[in-house]
Design a protein around this motif. Structure first.
Motif, PDB file in Angstrom:
ATOM      1  N   MET A 107       0.785  -1.230   0.000  1.00 25.89           N
ATOM      2  CA  MET A 107       0.000   0.000   0.000  1.00 25.89           C
ATOM      3  C   MET A 107       0.819   1.281   0.000  1.00 25.89           C
ATOM      4  O   MET A 107       0.284   2.350  -0.266  1.00 25.89           O
ATOM      5  N   SER A 108       2.096   1.204   0.323  1.00 29.36           N
ATOM      6  CA  SER A 108       2.865   2.420   0.583  1.00 29.36           C
ATOM      7  C   SER A 108       3.901   2.716  -0.492  1.00 29.36           C
ATOM      8  O   SER A 108       4.464   1.809  -1.110  1.00 29.36           O
ATOM      9  N   ASN A 109       4.164   4.009  -0.660  1.00 28.19           N
ATOM     10  CA  ASN A 109       5.264   4.444  -1.510  1.00 28.19           C
ATOM     11  C   ASN A 109       6.563   4.502  -0.708  1.00 28.19           C
ATOM     12  O   ASN A 109       7.641   4.251  -1.239  1.00 28.19           O
ATOM     13  N   ARG A 110       6.443   4.821   0.565  1.00 32.80           N
ATOM     14  CA  ARG A 110       7.610   4.996   1.427  1.00 32.80           C
ATOM     15  C   ARG A 110       7.283   4.430   2.811  1.00 32.80           C
ATOM     16  O   ARG A 110       6.167   4.591   3.299  1.00 32.80           O
ATOM     17  N   ILE A 111       8.252   3.765   3.424  1.00 33.05           N
ATOM     18  CA  ILE A 111       8.026   3.094   4.710  1.00 33.05           C
ATOM     19  C   ILE A 111       9.030   3.598   5.737  1.00 33.05           C
ATOM     20  O   ILE A 111      10.218   3.739   5.445  1.00 33.05           O
ATOM     21  N   GLY A 112       8.535   3.861   6.943  1.00 33.68           N
ATOM     22  CA  GLY A 112       9.381   4.158   8.091  1.00 33.68           C
ATOM     23  C   GLY A 112       9.190   3.070   9.132  1.00 33.68           C
ATOM     24  O   GLY A 112       8.062   2.787   9.531  1.00 33.68           O
ATOM     25  N   VAL A 113      10.277   2.427   9.556  1.00 33.52           N
ATOM     26  CA  VAL A 113      10.213   1.356  10.554  1.00 33.52           C
ATOM     27  C   VAL A 113      10.561   1.935  11.916  1.00 33.52           C
ATOM     28  O   VAL A 113      11.586   2.598  12.075  1.00 33.52           O
ATOM     29  N   MET A 114       9.688   1.677  12.901  1.00 33.16           N
ATOM     30  CA  MET A 114       9.905   2.187  14.253  1.00 33.16           C
ATOM     31  C   MET A 114      10.132   1.043  15.230  1.00 33.16           C
ATOM     32  O   MET A 114       9.547  -0.033  15.082  1.00 33.16           O
TER      33      MET A 114
END
Length: 207
Positions: A107-114
């Motif tokens: 679903m995403s163009n860009r991912i941030g992992v927390m």
């Protein structure tokens, strides 16, 4: 669905009904579904109604917090495809919160992992899933369902538990569970650094 319209827009009852009917069609429900009671809808249909309600005030940004986690696998695909269609047709930006990296990639163009409230890696979706750098990202991807049954991954098992946000460990919050930890990891908090175009990682691995 009508409530956000009533609160935010100055429309007459006829215009509100027309707007609700239009939103029901956008999310794949019949126009006359507005006369049904909640118990007459399935779980997937209720999720579609929640999406229509979010779209009602015509927002530029919608925050999706685990939008498919409570749905059956077959319904998940339908809802994810619906959201992608809406994103394209209505030019709406989605901020997706999810534990499933396969969902995030789809679903995403860009991912941030927390991890424990700190960003540890940020990249374009394809780049992050193809070339994960941070050990936590690597562990998450090893546990995600593969896109094809023939794909075999080595499962990374992390020891210990996620630390309490009220009493996080010193230095990198992931270091007590990390399989590539160094002495500096327990002493200083790593900052996000660019290792490639748009690819940021907070790790002392290569320092």
């Amino acid at each position: 669905i009508a409530e956000p319209i009533v609160i935010n827009d100055d429309l007459n009852p006829k215009e509100i009904r027309e707007r609700v009917a239009s939103l029901l069609e956008v999310v794949g429900l019949r126009k006359d579904a507005d006369v049904l009671y909640p118990h007459e809808f399935s779980g997937g249909q209720r999720q579609r109604i929640a999406i229509a309600r979010a779209l009602a005030p015509d927002p530029r940004l919608i925050i999706l917090d685990e939008p498919v986690s409570a749905l059956d696998v077959s319904i998940r695909a339908q809802i994810m495809n619906l959201l992608r269609d809406i994103q394209i047709k209505m030019h709406t930006t989605f901020f997706l919160i999810a534990h499933d990296l396969a969902v995030a990639k789809h679903m995403s163009n860009r991912i941030g992992v927390m991890y424990s409230g700190k960003l540890v890696e940020v990249a374009e979706s394809e780049e992050l899933c193809s070339h994960p750098v941070h050990p936590y990202t690597q562990a998450l991807l090893s546990a995600a369902l593969p896109s094809h049954p023939d794909i075999v991954r080595e499962l990374i098992i992390l020891p210990g538990e996620v630390p309490s946000p009220l009493n996080p460990p010193a230095g990198c919050r992931f270091h007590p569970r990390c399989f590539k930890t160094k002495a500096i990891c327990s002493q200083q908090i790593p900052s996000l650094k660019e290792i490639g175009p748009g690819h940021l990682v907070a790790c002392y691995m290569d320092s």
